[in-house]
Design an enzyme around this catalytic site. Structure first.
Site, PDB file in Angstrom:
ATOM      1  N   SER A  17       0.818  -1.215   0.000  1.00 22.33           N
ATOM      2  CA  SER A  17       0.000   0.000   0.000  1.00 22.33           C
ATOM      3  C   SER A  17       0.853   1.267   0.000  1.00 22.33           C
ATOM      4  O   SER A  17       1.821   1.381   0.747  1.00 22.33           O
ATOM      5  CB  SER A  17      -0.901   0.014   1.236  1.00 22.33           C
ATOM      6  OG  SER A  17      -1.542   1.268   1.329  1.00 22.33           O
ATOM      7  N   SER A  19      -0.650   4.106   0.714  1.00 19.74           N
ATOM      8  CA  SER A  19      -1.420   5.061   1.514  1.00 19.74           C
ATOM      9  C   SER A  19      -0.619   5.687   2.657  1.00 19.74           C
ATOM     10  O   SER A  19      -0.728   6.899   2.881  1.00 19.74           O
ATOM     11  CB  SER A  19      -2.692   4.404   2.046  1.00 19.74           C
ATOM     12  OG  SER A  19      -3.554   4.127   0.970  1.00 19.74           O
ATOM     13  N   THR A  64      -9.605  -1.262   2.585  1.00 17.31           N
ATOM     14  CA  THR A  64      -9.485  -1.635   1.183  1.00 17.31           C
ATOM     15  C   THR A  64      -9.843  -3.108   1.022  1.00 17.31           C
ATOM     16  O   THR A  64     -10.396  -3.721   1.946  1.00 17.31           O
ATOM     17  CB  THR A  64      -8.088  -1.237   0.648  1.00 17.31           C
ATOM     18  OG1 THR A  64      -8.034  -1.516  -0.743  1.00 17.31           O
ATOM     19  CG2 THR A  64      -6.950  -1.926   1.356  1.00 17.31           C
ATOM     20  N   LYS A  68     -14.451  -3.427   2.312  1.00 19.03           N
ATOM     21  CA  LYS A  68     -15.299  -2.226   2.197  1.00 19.03           C
ATOM     22  C   LYS A  68     -16.756  -2.477   2.556  1.00 19.03           C
ATOM     23  O   LYS A  68     -17.415  -1.601   3.104  1.00 19.03           O
ATOM     24  CB  LYS A  68     -15.195  -1.654   0.779  1.00 19.03           C
ATOM     25  CG  LYS A  68     -13.836  -1.031   0.548  1.00 19.03           C
ATOM     26  CD  LYS A  68     -13.679  -0.466  -0.830  1.00 19.03           C
ATOM     27  CE  LYS A  68     -12.237  -0.029  -1.016  1.00 19.03           C
ATOM     28  NZ  LYS A  68     -11.956   0.477  -2.325  1.00 19.03           N
ATOM     29  N   ASN A  89     -14.899   3.161   2.383  1.00 14.14           N
ATOM     30  CA  ASN A  89     -13.434   3.074   2.388  1.00 14.14           C
ATOM     31  C   ASN A  89     -12.815   3.990   3.441  1.00 14.14           C
ATOM     32  O   ASN A  89     -11.604   3.961   3.655  1.00 14.14           O
ATOM     33  CB  ASN A  89     -12.853   3.387   1.003  1.00 14.14           C
ATOM     34  CG  ASN A  89     -12.868   4.866   0.685  1.00 14.14           C
ATOM     35  OD1 ASN A  89     -13.674   5.622   1.229  1.00 14.14           O
ATOM     36  ND2 ASN A  89     -11.985   5.289  -0.194  1.00 14.14           N
ATOM     37  N   GLY A 133     -16.796  -4.066  -4.661  1.00 12.53           N
ATOM     38  CA  GLY A 133     -16.860  -2.859  -3.837  1.00 12.53           C
ATOM     39  C   GLY A 133     -16.442  -1.602  -4.571  1.00 12.53           C
ATOM     40  O   GLY A 133     -17.078  -0.548  -4.422  1.00 12.53           O
TER      41      GLY A 133
HETATM   42  P1  NDP Z   1     -13.775  -6.824  -4.930  1.00  8.49           P
HETATM   43  O1  NDP Z   1     -13.079  -8.032  -4.416  1.00  8.49           O
HETATM   44  O2  NDP Z   1     -14.903  -6.244  -4.178  1.00  8.49           O
HETATM   45  O3  NDP Z   1     -14.374  -7.146  -6.412  1.00  8.49           O
HETATM   46  C1  NDP Z   1     -13.558  -7.780  -7.374  1.00  8.49           C
HETATM   47  C2  NDP Z   1     -14.240  -7.758  -8.738  1.00  8.49           C
HETATM   48  O4  NDP Z   1     -13.294  -8.231  -9.694  1.00  8.49           O
HETATM   49  C3  NDP Z   1     -15.464  -8.652  -8.848  1.00  8.49           C
HETATM   50  O5  NDP Z   1     -16.370  -8.046  -9.742  1.00  8.49           O
HETATM   51  C4  NDP Z   1     -14.874  -9.936  -9.468  1.00  8.49           C
HETATM   52  O6  NDP Z   1     -15.814 -10.678 -10.217  1.00  8.49           O
HETATM   53  C5  NDP Z   1     -13.852  -9.348 -10.402  1.00  8.49           C
HETATM   54  N1  NDP Z   1     -12.733 -10.241 -10.729  1.00  8.49           N
HETATM   55  C6  NDP Z   1     -11.780 -10.696  -9.892  1.00  8.49           C
HETATM   56  N2  NDP Z   1     -10.866 -11.424 -10.578  1.00  8.49           N
HETATM   57  C7  NDP Z   1     -11.259 -11.431 -11.874  1.00  8.49           C
HETATM   58  C8  NDP Z   1     -10.740 -11.997 -13.054  1.00  8.49           C
HETATM   59  N3  NDP Z   1      -9.613 -12.731 -13.044  1.00  8.49           N
HETATM   60  N4  NDP Z   1     -11.388 -11.788 -14.224  1.00  8.49           N
HETATM   61  C9  NDP Z   1     -12.517 -11.047 -14.245  1.00  8.49           C
HETATM   62  N5  NDP Z   1     -13.076 -10.484 -13.153  1.00  8.49           N
HETATM   63  C10 NDP Z   1     -12.451 -10.666 -11.975  1.00  8.49           C
HETATM   64  O7  NDP Z   1     -12.620  -5.757  -5.185  1.00  8.49           O
HETATM   65  P2  NDP Z   1     -12.781  -4.171  -5.242  1.00  8.49           P
HETATM   66  O8  NDP Z   1     -13.981  -3.876  -6.042  1.00  8.49           O
HETATM   67  O9  NDP Z   1     -12.689  -3.585  -3.887  1.00  8.49           O
HETATM   68  O10 NDP Z   1     -11.454  -3.721  -6.022  1.00  8.49           O
HETATM   69  C11 NDP Z   1     -11.345  -3.869  -7.434  1.00  8.49           C
HETATM   70  C12 NDP Z   1     -10.071  -3.205  -7.940  1.00  8.49           C
HETATM   71  O11 NDP Z   1     -10.137  -1.794  -7.800  1.00  8.49           O
HETATM   72  C13 NDP Z   1      -8.809  -3.658  -7.227  1.00  8.49           C
HETATM   73  O12 NDP Z   1      -7.810  -3.859  -8.213  1.00  8.49           O
HETATM   74  C14 NDP Z   1      -8.449  -2.465  -6.358  1.00  8.49           C
HETATM   75  O13 NDP Z   1      -7.061  -2.377  -6.130  1.00  8.49           O
HETATM   76  C15 NDP Z   1      -8.927  -1.316  -7.236  1.00  8.49           C
HETATM   77  N6  NDP Z   1      -9.199  -0.079  -6.485  1.00  8.49           N
HETATM   78  C16 NDP Z   1      -8.403   1.024  -6.672  1.00  8.49           C
HETATM   79  C17 NDP Z   1      -8.639   2.183  -5.999  1.00  8.49           C
HETATM   80  C18 NDP Z   1      -7.771   3.370  -6.234  1.00  8.49           C
HETATM   81  O14 NDP Z   1      -7.825   4.315  -5.435  1.00  8.49           O
HETATM   82  N7  NDP Z   1      -6.985   3.408  -7.304  1.00  8.49           N
HETATM   83  C19 NDP Z   1      -9.721   2.314  -5.032  1.00  8.49           C
HETATM   84  C20 NDP Z   1     -10.534   1.117  -4.932  1.00  8.49           C
HETATM   85  C21 NDP Z   1     -10.254  -0.039  -5.616  1.00  8.49           C
HETATM   86  P3  NDP Z   1     -16.828 -11.729  -9.511  1.00  8.49           P
HETATM   87  O15 NDP Z   1     -17.951 -10.896  -8.942  1.00  8.49           O
HETATM   88  O16 NDP Z   1     -17.265 -12.603 -10.602  1.00  8.49           O
HETATM   89  O17 NDP Z   1     -16.040 -12.437  -8.454  1.00  8.49           O
END
Ligand code: NDP
Length: 277
Positions: A17, A19, A64, A68, A89, A133
């Site tokens: 991180s 952060s 994170t 969340k 968050n 999330g």
């Molecule tokens: P979650 O675990 O809540 O959700 C993950 C999502 O990714 C789900 O929709 C999941 O699908 C999908 N997924 C996971 N692996 C794969 C794959 N191999 N192929 C296709 N789909 C996949 O994670 P978050 O939503 O919290 O985070 C998502 C991303 O956003 C992370 O990379 C995080 O680092 C980034 N992020 C960046 C931020 C920033 O400030 N830059 C802030 C917040 C997040 P399914 O539902 O089918 O499991």
């Protein structure tokens, strides 16, 4: 203001991180004295660890992956945008001893897109990959910018359809699976899956990018993510990662906690220079 003003980010995994560094840079820039650490906390440990943190005087937490939605349930009160996102968050100890939950991801993303990169959202066809999330956090702020259409595509199709339905704007927002994207094209594709964290890419059909389309991966790393590389390989006008969003969402959290808004441009430049060195 003393180092007793304690803040932290909880997540799993958390060791890479940025952060703590970002909040230290904000504190230095704004003349605030505080400590901010990163702590490995699993979903199973979250409620106990967050309760201890605040009971022992902690002032604020960022949460994170994968915490969340748990943080949303943990907060005593939620801001409107957190309520809409059903994901939190940022947790902040309030003067009355209650914990406020907010979601700064969406405004961080929109600020990075519109202010830092001059990307137009109004009237655009936008695709969001993922329905977790992060996707929840960005949908309302993106919708507020009046896109022409917003499609959410997810590996688990039912989640995309259910998430889209929550926003009650079937004229603008729809959910589907990746294979349903065949034959469609978009001005902006936001990758809100966590696939990049394991160097993977969602299965994307070709022809997805309209003329001058932009790709944006919410994930970030020290090298271009798989999705950023995919965008570059498909001639996107820009293919960006989420470092700017990370700094912008952190600035909003800092403002919630400290009541002072740090300037972000020089910090984004510094972090970009460091990873390119
Ligand atoms: P979650 O675990 O809540 O959700 C993950 C999502 O990714 C789900 O929709 C999941 O699908 C999908 N997924 C996971 N692996 C794969 C794959 N191999 N192929 C296709 N789909 C996949 O994670 P978050 O939503 O919290 O985070 C998502 C991303 O956003 C992370 O990379 C995080 O680092 C980034 N992020 C960046 C931020 C920033 O400030 N830059 C802030 C917040 C997040 P399914 O539902 O089918 O499991």
């Amino acid at each position: 203001m003393t180092l007793d003003d304690r803040y932290a980010v909880f997540g799993h995994p958390i060791k890479h991180s940025k952060s703590p560094r970002i909040h230290q840079l904000f504190a230095d820039q704004t003349g605030q004295t505080l400590s901010y650490t990163a702590q490995e906390v699993t979903a199973e440990q979250f409620t106990t660890t967050a309760t201890s943190f605040f009971t022992e005087g902690g002032k604020g937490l960022n949460c994170t992956v994968p915490l969340k939605e748990l943080a949303w349930a943990f907060a005593d009160n939620k801001t409107n945008r957190a309520q809409l996102a059903k994901a939190v968050n940022t947790l902040a100890m309030q003067a009355d001893g209650t914990i406020l939950g907010d979601n700064t991801d969406g405004c961080g993303l929109v600020t990075d897109l519109m202010t830092n990169h001059a990307i137009k959202l109004a009237g655009s066809n936008i695709l969001i990959l993922g329905a977790g999330g992060a996707s929840r956090g960005i949908i309302s702020p993106v919708l507020e910018q009046a896109p022409q259409a917003l499609v959410i595509a997810n590996r688990t199709v039912t989640k995309a359809i259910a998430l889209a339905a929550e926003f009650q704007r079937p004229d603008v927002i729809t959910g589907c699976g990746f294979s349903d994207l065949n034959g469609q094209s978009f001005d902006l594709i936001l990758n809100a899956t966590s696939a990049s964290l394991s160097d993977e890419l969602p299965p994307l059909p070709s022809g997805l990018l309209a003329k001058n389309a932009i790709c944006y991966d919410l994930a970030y790393g020290n090298k271009p993510t798989e999705f950023v590389q995919w965008g570059l390989g498909h001639n996107a006008a820009k293919s960006l990662d989420g470092l700017g969003m990370l700094v912008e969402q952190a600035a909003e959290a800092f403002y919630i906690w400290r009541g002072i808004r740090p300037k972000t441009a020089s910090i984004i430049d510094l972090l970009n220079a460091e990873r390119n060195a």
